[in-house]
Enzyme design. Structure first.
Site, PDB file in Angstrom:
ATOM      1  CG  HIS B  36       7.783 -10.408  -6.903  1.00  0.00           C
ATOM      2  ND1 HIS B  36       8.963  -9.781  -7.202  1.00  0.00           N
ATOM      3  CD2 HIS B  36       7.744 -10.529  -5.545  1.00  0.00           C
ATOM      4  CE1 HIS B  36       9.606  -9.518  -6.068  1.00  0.00           C
ATOM      5  NE2 HIS B  36       8.894  -9.963  -5.058  1.00  0.00           N
ATOM      6  CE  LYS B 101      12.302   4.242  -6.908  1.00  0.00           C
ATOM      7  NZ  LYS B 101      11.131   5.004  -7.288  1.00  0.00           N
TER       8      LYS B 101
END
Lengths: 281, 186
Positions: B36, B101
């Site tokens: 990222h 999650k």
């Protein structure tokens, strides 16, 4: 009688334990998950718990990691005081075992060399190694791969002694509530109470080594474990945080004497993949 | 269970509601912390990304290495919250879904509503089971990052649950409220 143990034997055993711990979930945890399938009232939660049992079975049969996060390799060594270790540096031998186990076992390498520069060491070393000298002539090796997701949700708090048992309970409950879905519930909650800052954190980690659901031998602590488990499961977080009555499989507490001024509490949360394997040399 | 196919468009996203269980099919891209960071550096410099974000779904995962003969090793989701600071920018550029999650930030949830993108949860720790749904896998960028490299995956019937839909629904809050009988920490 002094027993000679070669550090090469330590390397070989650590390597095998790294693989075993990551592939084969302990029967205690598997049974706890299976029991939770029966008790869970949320249909989604029940389905998730069943998937976790299936996942553990696939991992074991195919010898692949239960979870892709094969963890920081935490190693507990209990060295008998009549053991003589020879053939090299013990800590290097342990790291060599990690290196070999993670390479040979196709386990993920998750350790970066420097907490700020963050370049992967490529072999999951160094491990976090705890040694304890104990009576006898055996060497006990326990390998505990600890995943980052649940470790990140852990905390230490230095309470005031006046906050007492209610303060302790509140902190633990708040910590599990804050962790919510992030620590892959159903979790096993390791708690340390007493000692100093570093001692209490170690107690919380050691609490995770106890077979799931085995109670503390001290009556009032066992009662506290039970009360906390009930309270945690009333939070409603449930399997994976999707809602349900199975947020934790167990609460394990270890205690130690405390300073007159201090009441340290540590919460070390483990995900449902509570992995640890032990061997005696 | 409903089957969903990537790439996703607005029409597909509009039909998803929090709590819904689905089976995802098609191509996915992986990315976690270090990847990222690199993607954001490319965006800041105005350079091309290693894949086209339009309609795509990003899976937050750092797989275990594949054994000989395996497509991929264990491949369960990692904690999404670590990617929160990067996500709104990627959603504004056409990303339609993220899989991980755990909780998302208020900013990510708001950006999901604004740009019509969904947050799905996969089952954390079910890495061996999820690996069975992955039919193809190849590293398309940053191989030097090891488990943090960007992979293109092809999945078949990957079981997911919608956590944040485009209507403000949030399964983590709704699920917990439904089963909570302890108000101490709510």
């Amino acid at each position: 009688m002094i027993r000679n143990i070669s550090v090469q034997d330590v390397t070989a055993n650590v390597a095998e334990l790294c693989m075993e711990a990551n592939y084969h979930l302990g029967n205690d945890v598997r049974s706890a998950l299976q029991n939770a399938v029966e008790k869970e009232i949320s249909p989604v939660g029940k389905g998730i718990l069943q998937q976790l049992v299936t996942n553990a079975d696939i991992a074991s049969t195919e010898e692949m990691p239960i979870c892709q996060d094969t963890g920081f390799t935490v190693i507990f060594l209990e060295i008998g005081q009549e053991v003589h270790l020879f053939g090299g540096d013990l800590y290097e031998a342990v790291d060599e075992g990690i290196r070999q186990g993670y390479m040979k076992g196709y386990l993920r390498k998750s350790i970066v060399n420097h907490p700020l520069e963050r370049v992967n060491t490529g072999d999951n070393t160094p491990g976090v190694i705890h040694t304890k000298i104990v009576p006898g002539n055996q060497l006990k090796i326990t390998v505990v791969p600890k995943g980052g997701g649940s470790e990140n949700m852990s905390a230490v708090k230095m309470l005031k002694p006046s906050e007492g048992v209610n303060g302790v309970k509140k902190f633990i409950l708040e910590q599990v509530a804050t962790a919510g879905p992030n620590s892959c519930p159903p979790v096993i909650v390791g708690v340390g109470i007493g000692g100093t800052l570093e001692k209490v954190a170690l107690l919380a980690k050691e609490a995770l080594l106890r077979p799931v659901g085995e109670k503390n031998s001290i009556g009032d602590i066992a009662k506290l474990e039970e009360e906390l488990l009930i309270d945690i499961n009333k939070l409603g977080i449930g399997p994976q945080g999707f809602g349900g009555v199975t947020t934790a499989l167990a609460v394990h507490i270890e205690i130690f004497p405390a300073h007159i001024a201090s009441l340290p509490v540590a919460v070390n949360i483990n995900c449902h993949a509570s992995r640890h394997k032990t061997r005696f040399l | 269970m409903q089957k969903i196919f990537t790439p996703l468009n607005n029409k597909a996203v509009e039909q998803l509601k929090s709590g819904q269980q689905i089976l995802l099919n098609g191509k996915l891209y992986t990315g976690r912390d270090a990847a990222h960071k690199k993607l954001m550096e490319l965006i800041e410099k105005g350079e091309m990304l290693p894949f086209n974000l339009l309609g795509q779904v990003l899976y937050y995962v750092g797989p275990a290495p594949a054994k000989p003969g395996q497509v991929i090793g264990s491949a369960g989701p990692t904690t999404s919250g670590r990617m929160d600071s990067y996500t709104p920018e990627l959603l504004s550029r056409g990303l339609k879904g993220t899989i991980g999650k755990g909780y998302r930030s208020a900013e990510v949830i708001k950006a999901g509503i604004e740009y019509k993108a969904v947050y799905f949860a996969a089952v954390g720790g079910a890495g061996a089971l999820i690996a069975k749904c992955i039919k193809k896998s190849s590293v398309i960028a940053y191989p030097e990052l090891g488990p943090e490299a960007i992979y293109e995956l092809e999945v078949e019937d990957f079981p997911l649950i919608v956590v944040n839909d485009i209507y403000g629904g949030d399964l983590y809050t709704e699920g917990r409220n439904r089963y909570s009988s302890n108000k101490i920490c709510n």
